[in-house]
Design an enzyme around this catalytic site. Structure first.
Site, PDB file in Angstrom:
ATOM      1  N   LYS A  46      -5.315 -12.840  -7.569  1.00  0.00           N
ATOM      2  CA  LYS A  46      -6.216 -12.513  -6.464  1.00  0.00           C
ATOM      3  C   LYS A  46      -7.357 -11.608  -6.900  1.00  0.00           C
ATOM      4  O   LYS A  46      -7.139 -10.623  -7.604  1.00  0.00           O
ATOM      5  CB  LYS A  46      -5.410 -11.821  -5.362  1.00  0.00           C
ATOM      6  CG  LYS A  46      -6.201 -11.688  -4.074  1.00  0.00           C
ATOM      7  CD  LYS A  46      -5.520 -10.783  -3.071  1.00  0.00           C
ATOM      8  CE  LYS A  46      -6.554 -10.211  -2.125  1.00  0.00           C
ATOM      9  NZ  LYS A  46      -6.095  -9.059  -1.382  1.00  0.00           N
ATOM     10  N   LYS A  58       0.823  -1.205   0.000  1.00  0.00           N
ATOM     11  CA  LYS A  58       0.000   0.000   0.000  1.00  0.00           C
ATOM     12  C   LYS A  58       0.854   1.252   0.000  1.00  0.00           C
ATOM     13  O   LYS A  58       0.530   2.235  -0.666  1.00  0.00           O
ATOM     14  CB  LYS A  58      -0.966  -0.003   1.185  1.00  0.00           C
ATOM     15  CG  LYS A  58      -2.061  -1.008   0.956  1.00  0.00           C
ATOM     16  CD  LYS A  58      -3.182  -0.928   1.945  1.00  0.00           C
ATOM     17  CE  LYS A  58      -4.248  -1.954   1.578  1.00  0.00           C
ATOM     18  NZ  LYS A  58      -4.821  -2.619   2.736  1.00  0.00           N
ATOM     19  N   LYS A  66     -10.707  -5.578  -4.610  1.00  0.00           N
ATOM     20  CA  LYS A  66     -11.321  -4.316  -5.039  1.00  0.00           C
ATOM     21  C   LYS A  66     -10.335  -3.447  -5.799  1.00  0.00           C
ATOM     22  O   LYS A  66     -10.646  -2.894  -6.833  1.00  0.00           O
ATOM     23  CB  LYS A  66     -11.856  -3.565  -3.824  1.00  0.00           C
ATOM     24  CG  LYS A  66     -13.291  -3.938  -3.511  1.00  0.00           C
ATOM     25  CD  LYS A  66     -13.700  -3.464  -2.133  1.00  0.00           C
ATOM     26  CE  LYS A  66     -14.262  -4.622  -1.348  1.00  0.00           C
ATOM     27  NZ  LYS A  66     -14.406  -4.374   0.071  1.00  0.00           N
TER      28      LYS A  66
END
Ligand code: TYM
Length: 349
Positions: free
Chosen positions: A213, A111, A216
């Site tokens: 995977k 992230k 979102k």
């Protein structure tokens, strides 16, 4: 009864990854365990969402829990921020968590890299974070995300935490923090929680775009509330390959992903049929996709129908979470008192 706790971040509607990694297990476990399921709205703040959208998302996911069959008479359903004891214990537990171990967490590095716009894996991410411009900062909440997650679990003294494979590193940290706290203060407050799966391995739902995977931020999701037309279209567009060239060829990644999805939705016998067809070169991807779409719809259609009804009933949802928060706070406040006492944070009488 053993205690089960799990949560989902309030970042949008739920997809098949959330369903098979978590929600489906929530429903199956509620008869046999003392279950608490929550919406992680504080965790969603780490990416600074629009305030209105955040509240909508909490509301939506609550409706999805209920629509999927989580039963408020069997399980405690609550919103993380309704239990303020979590925030207090988060501050306390952070005193025993190293910034180094947090910075090494895979999800943090991922992230942080995205936020700083670094695509290259080989770059020294720690240096980039420290040197980052203050308006391109990586926030401290993101760094301490695993502390907050550990507190969610430890404050309820949970034994089992049903999550997908991507959360296992966070669970490993939770166990480490539990051991560390117990041994530092010479107490026996926290059990070491484990993931829970019905099969023998953690679930990882792949994307339909050939990626490993469904997620979102990957933009490759099938949502539980997708309507039939949209869902069929997504499945029919799934990435495949040109088909096996000769008998017994190795299966390519995009096709292996479809087999994985088919295994989850249609079961092992059906997958074996398609694996055999792949091996003798008679496989037709169109047929496989039609079957997959059909079987996904069998799972999602009843959920979508109930969802629309429940989502509209705000009074019911409010009642469920109010009752849930009361129950969740009972054990949370007891644990918090024990933690404070262990650490010497004691009120004068
Ligand atoms: P979150 O919101 O990212 O995901 C919710 C759950 O869905 C699972 N999941 C998947 N499982 C398999 N395949 C996939 N493609 C897939 N995508 C998502 C996740 O593993 C998770 O179980 N940190 C957590 C939320 C959290 C939590 C907790 C969980 C906060 N505190 C305490 C358990 C206990 C998270 O971000 O999940």
């Amino acid at each position: 009864k053993e205690i089960v706790l799990s949560g989902i971040r309030a970042t949008g509607n739920l997809h098949l990854g959330n369903y098979y990694g978590a929600l489906n297990k929530f429903v199956k476990m509620q008869d046999d365990y003392d279950c608490l399921y929550f919406i992680a709205d504080l965790h969603a703040l780490t990416t600074n969402p629009d305030p209105k959208a955040l509240h909508e998302n909490v509301h939506n996911i609550l409706a999805e829990y209920l629509a999927a069959g989580v039963d408020p008479d069997k399980a405690t359903i609550f919103v993380q921020s309704d239990v303020p004891e979590i925030s207090e214990m988060y501050l306390l537990l952070n005193m025993h968590v190293g910034i180094g171990e947090l910075m090494r967490t895979a999800s943090f590095k991922d992230k942080a890299r995205k936020q700083l716009g670094i695509s290259d894996d080989s770059q020294d991410i720690e240096k980039q974070i420290i040197g980052a411009d203050t308006n391109k900062r990586v926030n401290a909440g993101l760094l301490t995300y695993p502390t907050l997650m550990a507190v969610d679990i430890l404050i309820q003294k949970a034994h089992k935490v049903p999550v997908g494979k991507d959360q296992e590193q966070h669970l490993e940290l939770t166990r480490r923090f539990a051991r560390r706290f117990n041994s530092f203060y010479g107490v026996d407050l926290f059990p070491e929680p484990e993931n829970f799966n019905f099969g023998d391995h953690a679930v990882k739902v792949p994307g339909l775009d050939g990626s490993g995977k469904m997620g979102k931020s990957e933009g490759n999701c099938i949502y539980l509330v997708d309507d039939e037309k949209v869902l069929r279209k997504k499945v029919m567009r799934a990435k495949t390959d040109e088909g096996p060239k000769e008998p017994n060829s190795p299966v390519s990644e995009p096709v292996e992903n479809l087999f994985t999805l088919l295994e989850l939705t249609s079961g092992p016998e059906i997958v074996q049929q398609y694996r055999d067809a792949y091996a003798d070169c008679s496989i037709r991807y169109g047929d496989l996709k039609k079957q997959l779409a059909e079987d996904i719809l069998k799972v999602t259609t009843p959920i979508r129908e109930r969802y629309n009804e429940i989502r509209a009933d705000e009074a019911y949802i409010a009642k469920v979470v109010k009752q849930g928060a009361e129950r969740a706070r009972e054990r949370a406040s007891k644990t918090l008192s024990e933690v404070r006492e262990a650490m010497g944070i004691i009120r004068f009488k």
